[in-house]
Design an enzyme around this catalytic site. Structure first.
Site, PDB file in Angstrom:
ATOM      1  N   ARG A  26       2.801   4.344  -2.154  1.00 16.44           N
ATOM      2  CA  ARG A  26       2.430   3.008  -1.918  1.00 16.44           C
ATOM      3  C   ARG A  26       2.871   1.923  -2.605  1.00 16.44           C
ATOM      4  O   ARG A  26       3.392   2.075  -3.781  1.00 16.44           O
ATOM      5  CB  ARG A  26       0.612   2.762  -2.138  1.00 16.44           C
ATOM      6  CG  ARG A  26      -0.118   3.464  -1.179  1.00 16.44           C
ATOM      7  CD  ARG A  26      -1.445   2.999  -1.173  1.00 16.44           C
ATOM      8  NE  ARG A  26      -1.896   3.810  -2.719  1.00 16.44           N
ATOM      9  CZ  ARG A  26      -2.259   3.347  -3.800  1.00 16.44           C
ATOM     10  NH1 ARG A  26      -1.819   1.845  -4.060  1.00 16.44           N
ATOM     11  NH2 ARG A  26      -2.661   3.834  -4.795  1.00 16.44           N
TER      12      ARG A  26
ATOM     13  N   TYR B 290       5.896   5.781   4.605  1.00 16.09           N
ATOM     14  CA  TYR B 290       5.087   6.628   3.656  1.00 16.09           C
ATOM     15  C   TYR B 290       3.535   6.283   4.000  1.00 16.09           C
ATOM     16  O   TYR B 290       3.174   5.281   4.420  1.00 16.09           O
ATOM     17  CB  TYR B 290       5.143   6.278   2.051  1.00 16.09           C
ATOM     18  CG  TYR B 290       3.933   6.625   1.342  1.00 16.09           C
ATOM     19  CD1 TYR B 290       3.962   7.972   0.648  1.00 16.09           C
ATOM     20  CD2 TYR B 290       2.972   6.025   0.848  1.00 16.09           C
ATOM     21  CE1 TYR B 290       3.198   8.625   0.094  1.00 16.09           C
ATOM     22  CE2 TYR B 290       1.988   6.604   0.046  1.00 16.09           C
ATOM     23  CZ  TYR B 290       2.084   7.835  -0.153  1.00 16.09           C
ATOM     24  OH  TYR B 290       0.868   8.428  -0.964  1.00 16.09           O
TER      25      TYR B 290
ATOM     26  N   LYS C 167      -5.751   2.887   4.030  1.00 15.16           N
ATOM     27  CA  LYS C 167      -5.904   1.961   2.946  1.00 15.16           C
ATOM     28  C   LYS C 167      -5.899   0.685   3.655  1.00 15.16           C
ATOM     29  O   LYS C 167      -6.776  -0.338   2.975  1.00 15.16           O
ATOM     30  CB  LYS C 167      -4.677   1.950   2.149  1.00 15.16           C
ATOM     31  CG  LYS C 167      -4.608   3.435   1.235  1.00 15.16           C
ATOM     32  CD  LYS C 167      -5.617   3.900   0.617  1.00 15.16           C
ATOM     33  CE  LYS C 167      -5.608   5.234  -0.003  1.00 15.16           C
ATOM     34  NZ  LYS C 167      -6.820   5.490  -0.476  1.00 15.16           N
TER      35      LYS C 167
ATOM     36  N   HIS D 168     -13.597   3.080  -2.279  1.00 20.45           N
ATOM     37  CA  HIS D 168     -12.425   4.234  -2.535  1.00 20.45           C
ATOM     38  C   HIS D 168     -13.007   5.313  -3.364  1.00 20.45           C
ATOM     39  O   HIS D 168     -13.051   5.546  -4.484  1.00 20.45           O
ATOM     40  CB  HIS D 168     -11.397   3.410  -3.470  1.00 20.45           C
ATOM     41  CG  HIS D 168     -10.155   4.362  -3.534  1.00 20.45           C
ATOM     42  ND1 HIS D 168      -9.152   4.240  -4.508  1.00 20.45           N
ATOM     43  CD2 HIS D 168      -9.743   5.418  -2.710  1.00 20.45           C
ATOM     44  CE1 HIS D 168      -8.373   5.300  -4.303  1.00 20.45           C
ATOM     45  NE2 HIS D 168      -8.502   5.979  -3.143  1.00 20.45           N
TER      46      HIS D 168
ATOM     47  N   SER E  73      -6.573   6.814  -7.388  1.00 15.82           N
ATOM     48  CA  SER E  73      -5.563   7.412  -6.910  1.00 15.82           C
ATOM     49  C   SER E  73      -5.129   8.559  -7.613  1.00 15.82           C
ATOM     50  O   SER E  73      -4.657   8.527  -8.709  1.00 15.82           O
ATOM     51  CB  SER E  73      -4.457   6.593  -6.168  1.00 15.82           C
ATOM     52  OG  SER E  73      -4.918   5.430  -5.197  1.00 15.82           O
TER      53      SER E  73
ATOM     54  N   CYS F 101      -6.554  11.052  -9.198  1.00 15.14           N
ATOM     55  CA  CYS F 101      -7.249  11.252 -10.235  1.00 15.14           C
ATOM     56  C   CYS F 101      -8.558  12.494  -9.777  1.00 15.14           C
ATOM     57  O   CYS F 101      -9.510  12.492 -10.743  1.00 15.14           O
ATOM     58  CB  CYS F 101      -8.110  10.062 -10.718  1.00 15.14           C
ATOM     59  SG  CYS F 101      -7.037   8.969 -11.540  1.00 15.14           S
TER      60      CYS F 101
ATOM     61  N   ASP G 233     -11.749  10.390   0.017  1.00 17.80           N
ATOM     62  CA  ASP G 233     -11.165   9.347  -0.575  1.00 17.80           C
ATOM     63  C   ASP G 233     -11.800   7.809  -0.117  1.00 17.80           C
ATOM     64  O   ASP G 233     -11.762   6.985  -0.823  1.00 17.80           O
ATOM     65  CB  ASP G 233      -9.681   9.352   0.400  1.00 17.80           C
ATOM     66  CG  ASP G 233      -8.672   8.416  -0.271  1.00 17.80           C
ATOM     67  OD1 ASP G 233      -8.845   8.339  -1.415  1.00 17.80           O
ATOM     68  OD2 ASP G 233      -8.109   7.690   0.576  1.00 17.80           O
TER      69      ASP G 233
ATOM     70  N   ARG H 194       2.602  15.132  -0.444  1.00 16.28           N
ATOM     71  CA  ARG H 194       1.223  14.868   0.187  1.00 16.28           C
ATOM     72  C   ARG H 194       1.094  16.189   1.286  1.00 16.28           C
ATOM     73  O   ARG H 194       2.211  16.886   1.721  1.00 16.28           O
ATOM     74  CB  ARG H 194       1.009  13.789   0.863  1.00 16.28           C
ATOM     75  CG  ARG H 194       1.079  12.675  -0.067  1.00 16.28           C
ATOM     76  CD  ARG H 194      -0.154  12.415  -0.822  1.00 16.28           C
ATOM     77  NE  ARG H 194      -0.155  11.386  -1.758  1.00 16.28           N
ATOM     78  CZ  ARG H 194      -1.379  10.622  -1.931  1.00 16.28           C
ATOM     79  NH1 ARG H 194      -2.463  10.860  -1.502  1.00 16.28           N
ATOM     80  NH2 ARG H 194      -1.392   9.741  -2.920  1.00 16.28           N
TER      81      ARG H 194
HETATM   82  C1  OXD Z   1      -4.203   6.838  -2.510  1.00 19.37           C
HETATM   83  C2  OXD Z   1      -4.338   7.755  -1.399  1.00 19.37           C
HETATM   84  O1  OXD Z   1      -3.122   6.509  -2.952  1.00 19.37           O
HETATM   85  O2  OXD Z   1      -5.708   8.157  -1.232  1.00 19.37           O
HETATM   86  O3  OXD Z   1      -5.094   6.389  -2.987  1.00 19.37           O
HETATM   87  O4  OXD Z   1      -3.311   8.092  -0.855  1.00 19.37           O
HETATM   88 MN    MN Z   2      -6.979   7.159  -2.296  1.00 20.64          MN
END
Ligand code: OXD
Ligand code: MN
Length: 601
Positions: A86, A216, A225, A245, A267, A269, A294, A385
């Protein structure tokens, strides 16, 4: 790796699922006039369409076929190396005034940004196919559910959106033909995948998103998002609900008592790992089920908070995923999965740092270069990913399609902190919990471009995703609390605290059930805790640590408050609030003063 997106010409019966809503048709024509595509492909998300798009993607090197015996119906995509995460610096919230976007968002005047984007999009799809994707976020019968349309010139986006959203007929049905119905307009073009011409722009008042110059996921799967969080949070405030989130998981005790918790971590974590947790042997009979990994949309019903997962799939970080760290994720990604930016082995399998088994003697890295264990570069990009349908998850919760959502007993905040933040603690009440969320901090990760490992304040893990003024967002949380007669308890966790030797003190992963159990005990009113200036802390014997190979000193350290560290931390809270200006609600300033008093400040 390909940035070009040449036109494709589908056989009869594919790519012609035109919606009936005139407002949608008019908008598509307007975008087509601007971008001048070779042809328009109306997506329906069907199996036949998917097969066609995969075949075309293989032809055009957008996808690489993986070993179909090992990974049935799975493919690898390599992105442009300049386009792997991102881009917060190029993400804009374009509200009529700068104040509405607030100090944590990049702002641009909507008129100016529309002009600039129109300039970039002019003729941008010449020689390309324009795909129109109808999609729905949320279960079919939920009052929270939203319909969106994404126009894109990327097949990769279509293939991913089919996994990540409820796509096609179901969305068209939900929208119907009312020209005044609410729906989100999303426009995406790869342009020439040039970071200089990369903008992810939100126009909350128009329910519109325009994203250019990137391929991306977080920048281009506009459902995620952009709609579910940035536009979603704006709509949520207006309509009295919450877009967060957060993962949502169910946890069932051997006695059959079930609770749901929402956990908001930044993100990369460990939200996906926590949401799919498999308890260790000592916790036989305990079961964790996944609602979402998420994003959570939460609404009030009968004085309680209920949550739905608006998504339909997982877009998860690959490196570090293994049968040890997350067996359910490994099973989920064993088929029907799109991998992005992982390494490819000689036998058509995928590999990444942290995968089970031996390191391959050679592979092709995420950039398409030969790789050996001696190579300096990582084989898989740290933000590589997987995109996989949630129905692949063996631990999927049975209530994911419930329109009302699942009742939330606890909200958990957390981040990556090497020091300061204890393993777990509980807020005194809702408003104190909002303060914990508002002052949350975490070390940055590879999910966004920029330095990794820098501690930054990330309120409610929403810093990059709150689509309006963060002060109003804090107030919205406080206001929601006033409407709850049975609010969830609020906690903070930190799996990432390190000892003097630089090693993690807590084993994490499946062992996190021990912390979850304490949280559930607290929700049920029978967990022990000691009062501290930062909240209720468990003492070591309040946590079930049986059969866990952990040093007693480590446990003490994990639950300790270091006076000096906390004095610094509280100064950090003040600095953060000061940086926001006078938008921080009085209640949170009061909470900060109370906390400071507990540390002689
Ligand atoms: C983020 C995702 O970047 O979920 O938070 O991809
Ligand atoms: Mn996320």
């Amino acid at each position: 790796m390909t940035n070009s997106a040449p036109a494709i010409f589908p056989p009869k019966g594919v790519g012609d699922a035109k919606p009936v809503n005139q407002a949608v048709l008019d908008w598509v024509q307007e975008i087509a006039k601007l971008t001048e595509p070779e042809n328009i492909f109306w997506c329906d998300g069907s199996e036949r369409e998917n097969e066609f798009l995969i075949a075309e993607s293989l032809n055009q090197d957008v996808l690489i076929k993986l070993n179909q015996k090992k990974l049935p119906r799975s493919y690898l995509h390599r992105s442009n190396p300049n386009d792997v995460a991102r881009v917060e610096q190029f993400t804009f919230v374009c509200t009529p005034t700068k104040e509405e976007a607030g100090p944590t968002n990049n702002w641009s005047d909507p008129g100016e940004m529309y002009d600039k984007l129109r300039g970039l999009l002019k003729g941008a799809m010449r020689g390309r196919t324009m795909f129109v994707i109808p999609y729905m976020m949320g279960p079919a019968d939920s009052p929270l559910t939203k319909v969106g349309f994404e126009i894109t010139d990327s097949k990769y986006v279509v293939l991913n959106m089919r996994i990540m959203t409820r796509m096609g007929e179901v969305a068209l049905k939900r929208l119907g033909n009312d020209p005044n119905a609410e729906w989100n307009r999303g426009v995406h073009s790869l342009l020439d995948v040039n970071p200089e011409r990369r903008f992810i722009c939100h126009f909350p008042q128009d329910n519109t998103i325009i994203s250019v110059g990137s391929g991306y996921g977080g920048n281009v799967l506009l459902s995620k998002k952009c709609l579910a969080l940035r536009i979603g949070s704006y709509l949520a405030r207006k309509q009295g609900w919450m877009a967060e989130h957060t993962l949502i998981l169910g946890v069932e005790s051997p006695e059959g008592r079930k609770h749901y918790v929402a956990a908001a971590f930044p993100s990369a974590c460990g939200k996906t790992n926590f949401a799919m947790l498999i308890p260790p042997a000592h916790f036989k009979g305990w079961k964790v089920t996944t609602v979402g990994d998420d994003i959570g949309w939460l609404q009030i019903h009968d004085g309680r908070l209920y949550a739905v997962n608006p998504e339909n799939g997982y877009f998860g970080v690959v490196p570090g995923t293994s049968y040890k760290s997350n067996p359910n994720a490994m099973r989920s990604i064993a088929h029907d999965t799109i991998y992005t930016n992982v390494a490819l082995t000689d036998d058509g399998d995928v590999w990444w740092e942290g995968k089970d088994g031996p390191v391959p003697a050679r592979a092709v890295d995420w950039q398409g270069n030969d790789w050996t264990p001696e190579s300096k570069e990582k084989a898989a990009h740290p933000n590589s990913r997987f995109t996989t349908p949630m129905r692949n998850n063996p631990a999927l919760d049975p209530d994911i399609e419930k329109g009302r959502g699942v009742p939330i007993s606890a909200i958990i905040f957390g981040g990556r902190r090497s020091d300061t933040a204890p393993l777990v603690y509980e807020a005194f009440d809702w408003n104190h919990g909002v303060y914990l969320g508002a002052t949350m901090a975490s070390e940055t990760t590879a999910a966004a471009t920029g330095a990794v490992g820098r501690v930054r304040r990330d309120p409610m893990a929403m810093l990059p995703f709150c689509g309006y003024n963060i002060g109003d967002y804090f107030q919205h949380w406080l206001d929601i609390g006033k409407r709850l007669t049975d609010p969830p308890l609020i906690f903070n966790v930190n799996w990432f605290r390190k000892g003097a030797d630089g090693k993690f003190l807590w084993p994490g992963f499946g062992e996190n059930i021990r912390v979850l159990k304490w949280i559930i005990d607290r929700c049920e009113g029978h967990g022990g805790a000691v009062k501290s200036p930062i909240g209720w802390l468990p003492s070591p014997h309040d946590l079930d640590l049986a059969e866990l190979d952990i040093d007693h000193n480590a446990v003490d350290e994990l639950l300790q408050l270091d006076h000096e560290e906390w004095q610094k931390e509280i100064a950090g809270h003040k600095e953060f609030f000061d940086s926001l200006g006078d938008i921080v609600p009085e209640e949170l300033q009061k909470q900060r003063q109370q906390l400071a008093a507990g540390f002689d400040l």
